[in-house]
Design an enzyme around this catalytic site. Structure first.
Site, PDB file in Angstrom:
ATOM      1  NE  ARG A   1      -5.942  -1.027  -1.666  1.00  0.00           N
ATOM      2  CZ  ARG A   1      -6.556  -0.350  -2.631  1.00  0.00           C
ATOM      3  NH1 ARG A   1      -7.499   0.519  -2.339  1.00  0.00           N
ATOM      4  NH2 ARG A   1      -6.277  -0.584  -3.898  1.00  0.00           N
TER       5      ARG A   1
ATOM      6  CE1 TYR B   1      -6.920  -9.111   1.553  1.00  0.00           C
ATOM      7  CE2 TYR B   1      -5.721 -10.372   3.188  1.00  0.00           C
ATOM      8  CZ  TYR B   1      -5.892  -9.985   1.880  1.00  0.00           C
ATOM      9  OH  TYR B   1      -5.048 -10.447   0.925  1.00  0.00           O
TER      10      TYR B   1
ATOM     11  CE  LYS C   1      -1.446  -0.288  -0.334  1.00  0.00           C
ATOM     12  NZ  LYS C   1      -0.502   0.074  -1.412  1.00  0.00           N
TER      13      LYS C   1
ATOM     14  CG  HIS D   1       0.925   2.818  -4.433  1.00  0.00           C
ATOM     15  ND1 HIS D   1      -0.043   2.451  -5.337  1.00  0.00           N
ATOM     16  CD2 HIS D   1       1.226   1.700  -3.738  1.00  0.00           C
ATOM     17  CE1 HIS D   1      -0.329   1.173  -5.170  1.00  0.00           C
ATOM     18  NE2 HIS D   1       0.424   0.697  -4.217  1.00  0.00           N
TER      19      HIS D   1
ATOM     20  CB  SER E   1      -3.617  -2.097  -6.451  1.00  0.00           C
ATOM     21  OG  SER E   1      -3.714  -0.893  -5.734  1.00  0.00           O
ATOM     22  CB  ALA E   2      -2.919  -6.162  -8.634  1.00  0.00           C
ATOM     23  CB  CYS E   3       0.089  -2.623 -12.171  1.00  0.00           C
ATOM     24  SG  CYS E   3      -1.625  -2.286 -12.597  1.00  0.00           S
ATOM     25  N   GLY E   4       2.288  -5.147 -10.849  1.00  0.00           N
ATOM     26  CA  GLY E   4       3.627  -5.683 -11.016  1.00  0.00           C
ATOM     27  C   GLY E   4       4.751  -4.946 -10.319  1.00  0.00           C
TER      28      GLY E   4
ATOM     29  CG  ASP F   1       2.708  -1.235  -1.755  1.00  0.00           C
ATOM     30  OD1 ASP F   1       2.033  -0.968  -0.759  1.00  0.00           O
ATOM     31  OD2 ASP F   1       2.241  -1.203  -2.915  1.00  0.00           O
TER      32      ASP F   1
ATOM     33  CB  SER G   1      -4.727 -14.883  -2.388  1.00  0.00           C
ATOM     34  OG  SER G   1      -4.219 -15.170  -3.677  1.00  0.00           O
ATOM     35  NE  ARG G   2      -2.572  -8.157  -2.104  1.00  0.00           N
ATOM     36  CZ  ARG G   2      -2.071  -7.106  -2.759  1.00  0.00           C
ATOM     37  NH1 ARG G   2      -0.808  -6.784  -2.595  1.00  0.00           N
ATOM     38  NH2 ARG G   2      -2.823  -6.409  -3.577  1.00  0.00           N
TER      39      ARG G   2
HETATM   40  O1  O2Y Z   1      -4.739  -4.410   1.238  1.00  0.00           O
HETATM   41  C1  O2Y Z   1      -5.160  -5.320   0.532  1.00  0.00           C
HETATM   42  O2  O2Y Z   1      -5.998  -6.111   0.900  1.00  0.00           O
HETATM   43  C2  O2Y Z   1      -4.621  -5.464  -0.831  1.00  0.00           C
HETATM   44  S1  O2Y Z   1      -4.152  -3.942  -1.388  1.00  0.00           S
HETATM   45  C3  O2Y Z   1      -2.467  -3.875  -1.316  1.00  0.00           C
HETATM   46  C4  O2Y Z   1      -1.715  -4.687  -0.485  1.00  0.00           C
HETATM   47  C5  O2Y Z   1      -0.324  -4.571  -0.520  1.00  0.00           C
HETATM   48  C6  O2Y Z   1       0.249  -3.660  -1.367  1.00  0.00           C
HETATM   49  N1  O2Y Z   1      -0.502  -2.859  -2.154  1.00  0.00           N
HETATM   50  C7  O2Y Z   1      -1.835  -2.964  -2.150  1.00  0.00           C
HETATM   51  C8  O2Y Z   1      -2.565  -2.034  -3.047  1.00  0.00           C
HETATM   52  O3  O2Y Z   1      -3.775  -2.127  -3.216  1.00  0.00           O
HETATM   53  O4  O2Y Z   1      -1.867  -1.181  -3.632  1.00  0.00           O
HETATM   54 MN    MN Z   2       0.177  -1.161  -3.230  1.00  0.00          MN
END
Ligand code: O2Y
Ligand code: MN
Length: 601
Positions: free
Chosen positions: A73, A212, A221, A241, A263-266, A288, A379-380
């Site tokens: 993002r 992306y 989002k 969120h 984000s990315a905290c589990g 999410d 990476s997702r």
């Molecule tokens: O969107 C992205 O590239 C990663 S950000 C994201 C993706 C899925 C779920 N949550 C997030 C976030 O940043 O909270």
């Molecule tokens: Mn998220």
């Protein structure tokens, strides 16, 4: 008005206007069918944008690599273009809506030349909801179309449900990479100029330049948080969120818990938790995004508007999230910026011993001796939520589930104890509004910097954060005047570390012990220590059966350190001062009360 796909005049007019501006070679109306998915993914494989994985390992699944400049993002390119700059508030970038539209119109002019414009009708939440939340994304990225089919209810069924007059959120997306006749495409077209713009008053989204994640899958989002949070403010509900989980005790008592973590905290790991405590069961409703509305019973009912999981890959494995791995094993997924094995499967850091050779997220040879990780930290995986083996039946219920507890959690090495119960709703809002966490790779920028991330919504509040806090305070009125109907609020931190930098708490499945304590607090059973910061769990009140943790670590992870909290006060004061007179007075009062309690501690 006769049209083969729809009789919706506003939709048709908008599509005509966009097509005239962006000049695509063709327009394809997406129906969301399996045939369409096959056609799309075959073409993406043919173009080199996707690599088909070995069907024996991940059926109907694909590996994608972005341009290294398009990996997360882009918060500094994300704008809330409210009519009045004051309504965007100090935590958002703002531009005058007319100025932004004028600027972006020129970016869109001819941007789809040589490409296909896809019409992607989607619905955030069940189509049989009382008020289905429709959106239509116009995009020149087949990767986005494939991803939206996983992440949202998308296609002909949605278009049919829209009829000829349903309201919808217009979502315009272009990667900004027109093709001249005969020009060959690149695997990941994008534009170094990126704008992710939201127009709250008209409920529109315009995205340019990125292909992306949250920049381009506009249902996630952009719609389900930034635009939905504005609608929620106006209509008396919450777009947050948050994960949503169903937790069942060994005695069969069911509790529903929502959790807001940056984000990315589990969140995904917690939403799909495999408890280590015998007899406890977690089922997943969402990982999410949570939309929460008051039911007739005065309680807050939460739904997950998404149809898929877009989780962080590195760190996900059979120890940290076995249910995610079981979901992915069923295939039908897209993996982006992870590594590719020589035998046609995917791999990322955290999956145990690495293979002798991989193709990394940049398409380069990688070996365990390589210095850089094989997979990008952001990476997702993108996978259908219905493949989750512990998906709760209630996921499909348009009413959602009644929330008993809300967890606010951050990633803090210090200060924040493992679990604290708020003193009441307003104190809970204070804990959410002052939530702090170390930044992660989910957004472009430095990692590991502690920042305030209120309700884990900092990048996603579609309006002035001070008004957002007031909206949270005001939600108490919706509980038909009975505060006992509101969820209890808890503040958790799995990430506290010792002096050597090691984690004090094992986390993952062991977090079920904290969830048990939360449930027992809801039942009025578990003990807590009354402290200046709230009701903190005591070592004795946690069920530590079978857990190998030494007493010193346990006391450290639950400690309320007066000096650490005194050091927080000026940081919170500086944070609150950002909001001026829009900061609810009750939150200043909570800060003053904390200061007084610490003085007496
Ligand atoms: O969107 C992205 O590239 C990663 S950000 C994201 C993706 C899925 C779920 N949550 C997030 C976030 O940043 O909270
Ligand atoms: Mn998220």
């Amino acid at each position: 008005m006769s049209h083969p796909h729809t009789s919706h005049p506003r939709l048709l007019a908008w599509i005509d206007e966009v097509a005239a501006l962006t000049t695509p070679d063709r327009i394809v109306w997406c129906d969301g069918s399996d045939d369409e998915w096959t056609t799309l993914t075959d073409a993406l494989v043919e173009s080199g944008a996707l690599v088909r994985l070995d069907p024996e390992k991940k059926p109907n699944s694909f590996w994608a690599r972005t341009d290294p400049s398009d990996v997360a993002r882009v918060e500094e390119r994300t704008f809330i273009c409210s009519a009045d700059e004051a309504d965007a508030g100090p935590t958002n970038n703002w531009m005058d809506p007319a100025e932004m539209k004028s600027l972006m119109t020129e970016l869109y002019r001819g941007s789809m030349r040589g490409r296909t414009m896809y019409v992607v009708p989607f619905c955030m939440g069940p189509l049989d909801a009382d008020n289905p939340m429709f959106g239509v994304e116009l995009t020149d990225s087949p990767y986005v179309v494939a991803s939206m089919r996983i992440m949202t209810r998308m296609g002909a069924e949605v278009l049919s449900a829209m009829g000829d007059d349903a309201d919808f959120v217009p979502c315009l997306h272009s990667i900004g990479a027109p093709l001249e006749p005969g020009q060959s495409d690149v695997a990941w077209p994008c534009n170094e100029t990126k704008y992710i713009s939201h127009f709250p008053e008209t409920r529109e989204i315009w995205s340019f330049g990125s292909g992306y994640g949250g920049n381009s899958l506009l249902g996630k989002k952009c719609y389900a948080l930034r635009i939905a949070s504005v609608a929620a403010r106006d209509e008396g509900w919450l777009a947050e969120h948050m994960l949503i989980m169903k937790l069942t005790s060994p005695e069969g008592v069911v509790r529903y818990i929502a959790g807001a973590f940056p984000s990315a905290c589990g969140k995904t790991n917690l939403a799909m938790l495999e408890p280590t405590l015998p007899g406890w069961k977690v089922e997943t409703v969402g990982d999410d995004i949570a939309w929460m509305r008051f039911g007739e019973d005065g309680r807050l009912w939460a739904t997950n508007p998404e149809f898929g999981l877009f989780g962080v890959a590195p760190g996900t494995d059979f120890h940290t999230n076995p249910n995610a791995m079981r979901t992915l094993a069923k295939g039908n997924s897209v993996f982006t910026n992870v590594a590719l094995t020589d035998d046609g499967d995917i791999w990322w850091e955290g999956m145990g011993e690495p293979p002798a050779h991989l193709t990394d997220w940049k398409g380069q040879d990688w070996t365990p001796e390589s210095e850089a990780p094989s997979s990008h930290p952001n990476s997702r995986f993108c996978t259908p939520i219905e493949q989750c083996p512990i998906l709760a039946d209630e996921y499909h219920d348009p009413r959602g589930v009644p929330i008993d507890a809300i967890l606010f959690g951050g990633r803090r090495k210090t200060t924040i104890p493992l679990v604290t119960e708020a003193r009441d709703w307003v104190h809970g809002v204070y804990l959410g509004a002052t939530l702090s966490s170390e930044t992660t790779a989910a957004a472009v920028g430095q990692v590991g910097v502690v920042r305030r991330d209120p309700m884990a919504m900092l990048p996603f509040i579609g309006y002035h954060a001070g008004d957002y806090f007031q909206h949270w305070i005001d939600m108490a009125k919706g509980a038909s005047g009975d505060a006992s109907k509101l969820p209890k609020v808890f503040y958790v931190n799995w990430f506290r570390r010792d002096e050597d930098g090691g984690f004090l708490w094992p986390g993952f499945g062991e977090n079920s012990r904290v969830l048990k304590w939360v449930c027992e607090r809801l039942d009025g059973k578990a003990d807590a220590r009354e402290t200046a910061i709230g009701h903190v769990a005591t070592p004795e009140s946690l069920d530590l059966t079978g857990l190998d943790i030494d007493q010193a670590a346990l006391e450290a992870v639950l400690r309320v350190d007066k000096d650490e909290w005194l050091a927080e006060l000026p940081q919170v004061t500086e944070w609150f001062e950002k909001f001026g007179d829009k900061l609810p007075a009750v939150l200043w009062a909570e800060l003053d009360a904390l200061r007084a309690r610490l003085a007496d501690a």
